[in-house]
Scaffold this motif. Sequence first.
Motif, PDB file in Angstrom:
ATOM      1  N   GLY A 126      -0.740 -12.811 -16.875  1.00 25.41           N
ATOM      2  CA  GLY A 126      -2.376 -13.668 -16.671  1.00 25.41           C
ATOM      3  C   GLY A 126      -3.125 -13.832 -17.731  1.00 25.41           C
ATOM      4  N   ALA A 127      -3.945 -14.738 -17.389  1.00 32.39           N
ATOM      5  CA  ALA A 127      -5.470 -15.292 -17.549  1.00 32.39           C
ATOM      6  C   ALA A 127      -6.218 -14.676 -16.888  1.00 32.39           C
ATOM      7  N   ALA A 128      -6.532 -14.142 -15.007  1.00 30.08           N
ATOM      8  CA  ALA A 128      -6.766 -13.475 -15.371  1.00 30.08           C
ATOM      9  C   ALA A 128      -7.034 -11.634 -15.072  1.00 30.08           C
ATOM     10  N   SER A 129      -8.154 -11.605 -15.258  1.00 28.93           N
ATOM     11  CA  SER A 129      -8.067  -9.686 -15.628  1.00 28.93           C
ATOM     12  C   SER A 129      -7.630  -9.234 -14.352  1.00 28.93           C
ATOM     13  N   TRP A 130      -7.437  -7.863 -14.563  1.00 26.76           N
ATOM     14  CA  TRP A 130      -6.681  -6.986 -13.262  1.00 26.76           C
ATOM     15  C   TRP A 130      -8.161  -6.956 -12.338  1.00 26.76           C
ATOM     16  N   GLY A 131      -9.087  -6.721 -12.192  1.00 28.51           N
ATOM     17  CA  GLY A 131     -10.255  -6.909 -10.781  1.00 28.51           C
ATOM     18  C   GLY A 131     -10.271  -8.165 -10.445  1.00 28.51           C
ATOM     19  N   GLN A 132      -9.437  -9.241 -11.121  1.00 32.11           N
ATOM     20  CA  GLN A 132      -9.721 -10.756 -10.789  1.00 32.11           C
ATOM     21  C   GLN A 132      -8.400 -11.249  -9.693  1.00 32.11           C
ATOM     22  N   LYS A 133      -7.345 -10.075  -9.739  1.00 33.93           N
ATOM     23  CA  LYS A 133      -5.996 -10.982  -9.402  1.00 33.93           C
ATOM     24  C   LYS A 133      -6.367 -10.355  -7.297  1.00 33.93           C
ATOM     25  N   ASN A 134      -6.241 -11.913  -7.188  1.00 36.87           N
ATOM     26  CA  ASN A 134      -5.914 -11.909  -5.347  1.00 36.87           C
ATOM     27  C   ASN A 134      -4.570 -10.938  -5.088  1.00 36.87           C
ATOM     28  N   CYS A 135      -3.474 -10.322  -5.105  1.00 40.87           N
ATOM     29  CA  CYS A 135      -2.633  -9.982  -4.612  1.00 40.87           C
ATOM     30  C   CYS A 135      -1.900  -9.217  -5.739  1.00 40.87           C
ATOM     31  N   MET A 136      -2.283  -8.058  -5.332  1.00 44.71           N
ATOM     32  CA  MET A 136      -1.769  -6.814  -6.329  1.00 44.71           C
ATOM     33  C   MET A 136      -0.247  -5.761  -5.681  1.00 44.71           C
ATOM     34  N   LEU A 137       0.683  -5.723  -6.191  1.00 48.51           N
ATOM     35  CA  LEU A 137       1.258  -4.984  -6.269  1.00 48.51           C
ATOM     36  C   LEU A 137       0.523  -3.426  -5.435  1.00 48.51           C
ATOM     37  N   ASN A 138       1.742  -2.846  -4.066  1.00 51.88           N
ATOM     38  CA  ASN A 138       1.757  -1.192  -3.742  1.00 51.88           C
ATOM     39  C   ASN A 138       2.261  -0.298  -5.241  1.00 51.88           C
ATOM     40  N   GLN A 139       1.290   0.456  -5.909  1.00 47.38           N
ATOM     41  CA  GLN A 139       2.101   0.963  -6.626  1.00 47.38           C
ATOM     42  C   GLN A 139       3.238   1.969  -6.508  1.00 47.38           C
ATOM     43  N   GLN A 140       2.873   2.111  -4.980  1.00 45.07           N
ATOM     44  CA  GLN A 140       4.073   3.560  -4.287  1.00 45.07           C
ATOM     45  C   GLN A 140       5.386   1.643  -4.391  1.00 45.07           C
ATOM     46  N   THR A 141       5.615   1.671  -3.939  1.00 48.97           N
ATOM     47  CA  THR A 141       6.401   0.199  -3.072  1.00 48.97           C
ATOM     48  C   THR A 141       6.747  -0.032  -3.702  1.00 48.97           C
ATOM     49  N   GLY A 142       6.227  -0.644  -4.931  1.00 53.39           N
ATOM     50  CA  GLY A 142       6.537  -1.937  -5.589  1.00 53.39           C
ATOM     51  C   GLY A 142       6.475  -3.119  -5.243  1.00 53.39           C
ATOM     52  N   ARG A 143       5.593  -2.679  -3.388  1.00 52.20           N
ATOM     53  CA  ARG A 143       5.120  -5.033  -2.310  1.00 52.20           C
ATOM     54  C   ARG A 143       4.143  -5.145  -3.556  1.00 52.20           C
ATOM     55  N   LEU A 144       4.010  -6.830  -2.707  1.00 52.13           N
ATOM     56  CA  LEU A 144       2.793  -7.244  -2.400  1.00 52.13           C
ATOM     57  C   LEU A 144       1.898  -6.309  -1.239  1.00 52.13           C
ATOM     58  N   ALA A 145       1.220  -6.008  -1.679  1.00 51.50           N
ATOM     59  CA  ALA A 145      -0.293  -5.560  -0.863  1.00 51.50           C
ATOM     60  C   ALA A 145      -0.643  -7.182   0.158  1.00 51.50           C
ATOM     61  N   TRP A 146      -0.416  -7.475   1.590  1.00 52.90           N
ATOM     62  CA  TRP A 146      -0.887  -8.034   2.228  1.00 52.90           C
ATOM     63  C   TRP A 146      -2.246  -8.001   2.784  1.00 52.90           C
ATOM     64  N   THR A 147      -2.813  -8.243   1.647  1.00 51.36           N
ATOM     65  CA  THR A 147      -4.256  -8.174   2.111  1.00 51.36           C
ATOM     66  C   THR A 147      -4.544  -9.522   2.875  1.00 51.36           C
ATOM     67  N   ALA A 148      -5.854 -10.189   3.723  1.00 58.34           N
ATOM     68  CA  ALA A 148      -6.445 -11.213   4.332  1.00 58.34           C
ATOM     69  C   ALA A 148      -5.997 -11.855   2.782  1.00 58.34           C
ATOM     70  N   LYS A 149      -7.184 -11.662   1.770  1.00 59.38           N
ATOM     71  CA  LYS A 149      -7.083 -12.435   0.855  1.00 59.38           C
ATOM     72  C   LYS A 149      -5.888 -13.080  -0.139  1.00 59.38           C
ATOM     73  N   CYS A 150      -5.126 -11.832   0.099  1.00 54.43           N
ATOM     74  CA  CYS A 150      -3.599 -12.667  -0.951  1.00 54.43           C
ATOM     75  C   CYS A 150      -3.305 -13.286   0.371  1.00 54.43           C
ATOM     76  N   SER A 151      -3.158 -13.198   1.426  1.00 55.41           N
ATOM     77  CA  SER A 151      -2.407 -13.765   2.730  1.00 55.41           C
ATOM     78  C   SER A 151      -2.982 -15.357   2.337  1.00 55.41           C
ATOM     79  N   ALA A 152      -4.335 -15.344   2.338  1.00 52.27           N
ATOM     80  CA  ALA A 152      -5.306 -16.526   2.524  1.00 52.27           C
ATOM     81  C   ALA A 152      -4.919 -17.283   1.349  1.00 52.27           C
ATOM     82  N   THR A 153      -4.555 -16.674   0.282  1.00 51.07           N
ATOM     83  CA  THR A 153      -4.194 -17.422  -0.925  1.00 51.07           C
ATOM     84  C   THR A 153      -2.533 -17.841  -1.359  1.00 51.07           C
TER      85      THR A 153
END
Length: 268
Positions: A126-153
């Motif tokens: 992607g064009a965004a850098s690592w710290g700018q991404k709104n929805c990140m994968l949980n490195q342990q489970t491999g699933r998206l981390a469902w934060t409020a920011k991610c859900s709203a996005t």
Amino acid sequence: MLLASLLGLLMGLVMGLTGAGGGILGVPALVLGLGLSMTQAAPVSLLAVGAAAAVGAIDGLRHGLVRYRAALLIALLGALFSPLGVYFAHQLPEKLLMGLFSALMVLVAWRMLQREKVEAGPSDHGAASWGQKNCMLNQQTGRLAWTAKCSATLAALGAVTGAVSGLLGVGGGFLIVPAFKQLTDVQMRGIVATSLMVISLISLIGVGGALQAGVRIEPMGWVFIGASIVGMLAGRRLCAQVRARTLQVGFASLCVLVAAGMLLRALA
């Protein structure tokens, strides 16, 4: 009927090759090739796109590539906003709808031709850098981390996709794929599979809204829909054998040509 078959096959083929972007060719094929109006073409295109996308989504589910929770959230918001798009499609003049569609195709072509920037970090697609991404994968489970920011996005993405889908009869893959690349660290195969699931759900919901509004699909439309599914299957088999940049340039050029045709039709 032969022309409907060829145009449907072409749309499905491009859709399979580009990972959903080819769905935007459905309405122009029906308007310019088969002489339908925008409001007649929209549900036929949506059903063709939705059915073809469902084929790809089922394949993605089989291989565990679909982020199905994200897909369901985007599709849910899309379902809520798609009828709004259908309503405005029936209120706006035909020429304005065709002009909007032409502008959309030029935007898709421009996005397709942009070369992606490679950034350092855990994800480089992607064009965004690592710290700018709104929805990140949980490195342990491999699933998206469902934060409020991610859900709203993802909810906002679903709302926009649903409204545009209902208004112009497109599946929305041209919005979902670049947004996922920009805002998440999901890998490209997962993005395409998730996008196909969302497109199939939103498209079928949009078709339901159009049919409720009184639009009917003629036999020629069903031929187009069936051919698009065949084209999708062929495109998915061929996509690994064609260079990505060749596909991007070819698809973008086709979008510009079709946009010009739609604009000329609107101004006539």
